[in-house]
Design a protein around this motif. Sequence first.
Motif, PDB file in Angstrom:
ATOM      1  N   ASN A 188      -9.682 -67.264 -43.327  1.00 42.94           N
ATOM      2  CA  ASN A 188     -10.998 -67.910 -43.313  1.00 42.94           C
ATOM      3  C   ASN A 188     -11.960 -67.204 -42.371  1.00 42.94           C
ATOM      4  O   ASN A 188     -13.152 -67.065 -42.665  1.00 42.94           O
ATOM      5  N   TYR A 189     -11.473 -66.762 -41.224  1.00 50.16           N
ATOM      6  CA  TYR A 189     -12.348 -66.097 -40.263  1.00 50.16           C
ATOM      7  C   TYR A 189     -12.895 -64.796 -40.832  1.00 50.16           C
ATOM      8  O   TYR A 189     -14.076 -64.470 -40.657  1.00 50.16           O
ATOM      9  N   PHE A 190     -12.050 -64.055 -41.507  1.00 46.45           N
ATOM     10  CA  PHE A 190     -12.478 -62.764 -42.065  1.00 46.45           C
ATOM     11  C   PHE A 190     -13.117 -62.897 -43.445  1.00 46.45           C
ATOM     12  O   PHE A 190     -13.488 -61.874 -44.031  1.00 46.45           O
ATOM     13  N   ASN A 191     -13.223 -64.130 -43.968  1.00 46.91           N
ATOM     14  CA  ASN A 191     -13.757 -64.343 -45.317  1.00 46.91           C
ATOM     15  C   ASN A 191     -13.012 -63.439 -46.303  1.00 46.91           C
ATOM     16  O   ASN A 191     -13.597 -62.665 -47.068  1.00 46.91           O
ATOM     17  N   ALA A 192     -11.682 -63.578 -46.266  1.00 44.60           N
ATOM     18  CA  ALA A 192     -10.828 -62.617 -46.954  1.00 44.60           C
ATOM     19  C   ALA A 192     -10.993 -62.651 -48.461  1.00 44.60           C
ATOM     20  O   ALA A 192     -10.792 -61.626 -49.129  1.00 44.60           O
ATOM     21  N   ARG A 193     -11.351 -63.790 -49.042  1.00 43.19           N
ATOM     22  CA  ARG A 193     -11.477 -63.851 -50.498  1.00 43.19           C
ATOM     23  C   ARG A 193     -12.595 -62.969 -51.024  1.00 43.19           C
ATOM     24  O   ARG A 193     -12.505 -62.436 -52.127  1.00 43.19           O
ATOM     25  N   GLU A 194     -13.638 -62.846 -50.237  1.00 48.12           N
ATOM     26  CA  GLU A 194     -14.760 -62.004 -50.663  1.00 48.12           C
ATOM     27  C   GLU A 194     -14.683 -60.604 -50.076  1.00 48.12           C
ATOM     28  O   GLU A 194     -15.304 -59.678 -50.601  1.00 48.12           O
ATOM     29  N   LYS A 195     -13.957 -60.456 -48.988  1.00 52.69           N
ATOM     30  CA  LYS A 195     -13.841 -59.148 -48.327  1.00 52.69           C
ATOM     31  C   LYS A 195     -12.375 -58.752 -48.268  1.00 52.69           C
ATOM     32  O   LYS A 195     -11.771 -58.646 -47.206  1.00 52.69           O
ATOM     33  N   VAL A 196     -11.820 -58.544 -49.456  1.00 54.93           N
ATOM     34  CA  VAL A 196     -10.394 -58.215 -49.560  1.00 54.93           C
ATOM     35  C   VAL A 196     -10.051 -56.908 -48.842  1.00 54.93           C
ATOM     36  O   VAL A 196      -9.090 -56.857 -48.058  1.00 54.93           O
ATOM     37  N   PRO A 197     -10.797 -55.807 -49.050  1.00 56.24           N
ATOM     38  CA  PRO A 197     -10.427 -54.556 -48.358  1.00 56.24           C
ATOM     39  C   PRO A 197     -10.492 -54.675 -46.845  1.00 56.24           C
ATOM     40  O   PRO A 197      -9.681 -54.062 -46.141  1.00 56.24           O
ATOM     41  N   LEU A 198     -11.438 -55.462 -46.318  1.00 58.94           N
ATOM     42  CA  LEU A 198     -11.552 -55.598 -44.873  1.00 58.94           C
ATOM     43  C   LEU A 198     -10.318 -56.259 -44.284  1.00 58.94           C
ATOM     44  O   LEU A 198      -9.721 -55.754 -43.322  1.00 58.94           O
ATOM     45  N   TYR A 199      -9.932 -57.396 -44.844  1.00 59.05           N
ATOM     46  CA  TYR A 199      -8.774 -58.102 -44.302  1.00 59.05           C
ATOM     47  C   TYR A 199      -7.498 -57.282 -44.498  1.00 59.05           C
ATOM     48  O   TYR A 199      -6.618 -57.268 -43.622  1.00 59.05           O
ATOM     49  N   PHE A 200      -7.385 -56.604 -45.619  1.00 57.55           N
ATOM     50  CA  PHE A 200      -6.222 -55.743 -45.845  1.00 57.55           C
ATOM     51  C   PHE A 200      -6.153 -54.649 -44.781  1.00 57.55           C
ATOM     52  O   PHE A 200      -5.087 -54.379 -44.220  1.00 57.55           O
ATOM     53  N   THR A 201      -7.284 -54.046 -44.482  1.00 55.94           N
ATOM     54  CA  THR A 201      -7.313 -52.964 -43.490  1.00 55.94           C
ATOM     55  C   THR A 201      -6.925 -53.476 -42.112  1.00 55.94           C
ATOM     56  O   THR A 201      -6.177 -52.823 -41.371  1.00 55.94           O
ATOM     57  N   VAL A 202      -7.417 -54.657 -41.745  1.00 54.12           N
ATOM     58  CA  VAL A 202      -7.087 -55.218 -40.438  1.00 54.12           C
ATOM     59  C   VAL A 202      -5.590 -55.480 -40.321  1.00 54.12           C
ATOM     60  O   VAL A 202      -4.961 -55.177 -39.296  1.00 54.12           O
ATOM     61  N   LEU A 203      -4.988 -56.034 -41.368  1.00 54.05           N
ATOM     62  CA  LEU A 203      -3.548 -56.292 -41.331  1.00 54.05           C
ATOM     63  C   LEU A 203      -2.747 -55.003 -41.252  1.00 54.05           C
ATOM     64  O   LEU A 203      -1.741 -54.923 -40.530  1.00 54.05           O
ATOM     65  N   VAL A 204      -3.165 -53.990 -41.987  1.00 50.47           N
ATOM     66  CA  VAL A 204      -2.443 -52.718 -41.962  1.00 50.47           C
ATOM     67  C   VAL A 204      -2.559 -52.064 -40.590  1.00 50.47           C
ATOM     68  O   VAL A 204      -1.581 -51.530 -40.045  1.00 50.47           O
ATOM     69  N   LEU A 205      -3.755 -52.099 -39.993  1.00 51.40           N
ATOM     70  CA  LEU A 205      -3.946 -51.470 -38.685  1.00 51.40           C
ATOM     71  C   LEU A 205      -3.167 -52.178 -37.586  1.00 51.40           C
ATOM     72  O   LEU A 205      -2.881 -51.573 -36.546  1.00 51.40           O
ATOM     73  N   THR A 206      -2.827 -53.430 -37.792  1.00 50.87           N
ATOM     74  CA  THR A 206      -1.995 -54.134 -36.813  1.00 50.87           C
ATOM     75  C   THR A 206      -0.515 -54.112 -37.195  1.00 50.87           C
ATOM     76  O   THR A 206       0.281 -54.870 -36.633  1.00 50.87           O
ATOM     77  N   GLY A 207      -0.134 -53.263 -38.144  1.00 51.18           N
ATOM     78  CA  GLY A 207       1.270 -53.066 -38.478  1.00 51.18           C
ATOM     79  C   GLY A 207       1.878 -54.135 -39.344  1.00 51.18           C
ATOM     80  O   GLY A 207       3.105 -54.210 -39.467  1.00 51.18           O
ATOM     81  N   GLN A 208       1.080 -54.966 -39.987  1.00 54.68           N
ATOM     82  CA  GLN A 208       1.597 -56.049 -40.838  1.00 54.68           C
ATOM     83  C   GLN A 208       1.459 -55.643 -42.300  1.00 54.68           C
ATOM     84  O   GLN A 208       0.686 -56.219 -43.066  1.00 54.68           O
ATOM     85  N   PHE A 209       2.240 -54.635 -42.691  1.00 57.43           N
ATOM     86  CA  PHE A 209       2.142 -54.077 -44.041  1.00 57.43           C
ATOM     87  C   PHE A 209       2.525 -55.111 -45.098  1.00 57.43           C
ATOM     88  O   PHE A 209       1.875 -55.206 -46.144  1.00 57.43           O
ATOM     89  N   GLU A 210       3.580 -55.858 -44.840  1.00 57.45           N
ATOM     90  CA  GLU A 210       4.073 -56.805 -45.840  1.00 57.45           C
ATOM     91  C   GLU A 210       3.058 -57.908 -46.113  1.00 57.45           C
ATOM     92  O   GLU A 210       2.802 -58.260 -47.277  1.00 57.45           O
ATOM     93  N   SER A 211       2.472 -58.466 -45.070  1.00 59.07           N
ATOM     94  CA  SER A 211       1.462 -59.510 -45.254  1.00 59.07           C
ATOM     95  C   SER A 211       0.233 -58.958 -45.954  1.00 59.07           C
ATOM     96  O   SER A 211      -0.386 -59.647 -46.781  1.00 59.07           O
TER      97      SER A 211
END
Length: 828
Positions: free
Chosen positions: A444-467
Amino acid sequence: MELGDLLRQAQRLTNDTKMDDEMPRVDRTISQVLQATQELHSRVTLKGTRDLQAHMLLGSKGVDLPKLTQKLESLSARKTFEPLDPVSDTDVRAFLKNERENAILSVIDETNRGIFESVERQKWRRIYAEWGVEKRSLLNALVGPKQDEFPDVQRQTVSTILAENPTPRSLLNRTEELYAQQIIAYNQSKIQRGHRTNLLAAFTQLASDNFHDLLIAEMWSVLQFMVDNVTTSRTIDPLTSRLSSQQFVQQARAYLERRYRQYMNTVINENRVLAKRGGIPSAYSMVNAFVGITFVVPSSLVGLLDVNNNRPLWALVYYSLRCGDLGAACKFLHEVGVCQDLYRLLAMMKEGIKGDPYARLEGVLKLEYNSKLRCCTDPYKKAVYAYVLACDPQNSHPELMRSIDDFLWMQLSILRQDDDREYNIEQLTYSGLQRLILEKYGENYFNAREKVPLYFTVLVLTGQFESAIEFLARTEANRPHAVHMAIALNEIHMLGTPSSIHQPLLSANPKDPAPMKRLNLVRMLVTYAKCFELTNTTEAMQYYFLLRHFKDDNGTSLMLSCVSDLLVENCDQEMIELIFGHEADESNQSGIFAQFHTMDFDKYMLAGMVGDELAHRSNFETAIKLYFIGGQLDKVMRLVCSLLSQVVHQPPAESSMRNRLCQIIDQLDEMRSVMRVDVEPHVLATYSMLTQLLIFFDHYHNKDSQLATELLANYRITPNNCSEVDECVANLKRLGPEVAKVLPDILLAAMDLVYEEYVKLKGGSGSRSSFGSRDSTQTDDWKGVNREGSLRHLRTKAKALTNMAATVPYRMPTATNKRLVQLEILMH
């Protein structure tokens, strides 16, 4: 009191007790009231009061108690299987009787339960099949708008040429086809040359060159950057190595710093006049030009410290650190000559020097930060100290955090490893940052439904590949990218997968540090490939090949299980030839499965596995085809025996199962002549007997009485006289139960032959008996026997057949016994 007053008081009480209802008044005298009370008391105290109360209660609810009582009395409490009476320990006869009855009841109960479960499975399989047919018919019935509704549209006839061998339309779109081609090339490289290419780099290049979508290309780019130059091992769990290694933190910071350098160069190129970037191209000149553009307005310098020539020192140092150049930051500090301790500490960080001098200098600067800089008006100076000292994670530096990249870079810069933490000071760890992104802030904070690449990038950069991959797979458009990202990471041993293939798509292992998750690659890949395995079987097989190292609950390779499921559900001749190749191909190189020749299993194992499952589902004829491919002729023989026992007595008919079994028997005998078959003796004897019975019933239905009778006599199936009954019964016991199933038909056919011969002789035709003999000596003896002797012999044989029907330890059908007795009686 006077009588008049008493009368007025009584009238007043009467008026007070009057009711507004329109019910008629009942005037009773004292004697009538007393009588009614006595009657009520007698009814209450008499026997049957409870019945009266029950009638009143149930009657108010609409229940007729007398009828209900009659129904209850008509019910029988006797059960079908009443419990057995207990017996004493010394009553052996009663004990054995109880044991026998218990055994019978347990067999009946187990049989009923098995039948119910089998019927239930068959019912649901049939329902699902009917639902599938109905869905396809409904989808085929969907048509577009009628052309009559658009009268102005000019109709043009387009010539259509149908292919001679039409193939089903592919369900893969362009993106999925490109991914599938890369998977095929990767598998072929692994099979043919024995080494694997960099699948993640190939996918990244594919996304950059062919997808024409910058966001997709950026997601692949950040994923590749994070795992680039990271050492992996099959023996180490990916999640453990990811949390224990600083490489992922350094890679994430390097990626964010590289992006910021690109941003700074873009700003400088757009403002070249203000930038005045001269000299040798370097990070030092780039930062100097960028700060000159950022602080061109004098009001922007308010509150900043150590400003020289409209360029604040701490902003220069901060942006040098932000673009990842410690050398430029040291140079700016050295030029101004302030904060020598910080300069020396930055120089040590640049050189990678650790030890007591570094720790003492760091402690001094922390005291200075806590005592003076927390109230400093220059946000750049506080950010520089927080970066160098890796402290104060609660300070979000809102003046400088203009994007998610800035915030994430700062958080990654102040991380401390668990073994390097100072527990008297609040510090941020890698797992703490992951919880902050995934749990505290969340989608919800990252508005992930509309900004899918942004939230994906944040998770990957923090090492959470699976999530990140699981989040990407939730949308239909991004699911192909998520599946292939998971495949690429798994091929380089960087994907955390659960121990069980039955886990949800994203699951947490209690032994893993929170909030790390595990991604069920098997579930994701199988679900993805199931969508097109019928129209693009070759591509689906390539995806299943990636699961060859995973095992199911039985220890079988998942590739074998997936292909087996595909064949079991769609096992027609076309699919069999597609997977295993044509029978005429002696090279054994045709068929899709022949491409994967480097595995521990081959097409023979797969064919046997599919055949076993089809046999379990009672699809015996298709199972026989698979057993032939797998070379398991012993299983073919068993199934042929089972099927022959059902149809061997039937007359030949075109396209019937009996005729198809004849073809299978011919093929089996041909293969037995060139291949050794290991099978139990009783199975071989049963098979041989059933094949002879097949010939016998052919003669019987063709009215070849002589040949049919000789066949029975040669194989000792039925007796010629009562003395041979025991011998024939003993021969029958040595065979399998399949022959016993056909025994009633054999006895009826034999009795018909005997009766037919009897009728011929009885009619005085004088023809020689079709039971001519079993050997030449008997034939010679029969030539001189008179007509009465032949009839007597036929009666004896009929009696022997009836005795055999009564002697065999199998329950003969009532109709069979009745027919045998009738024919025997007709011969007397």
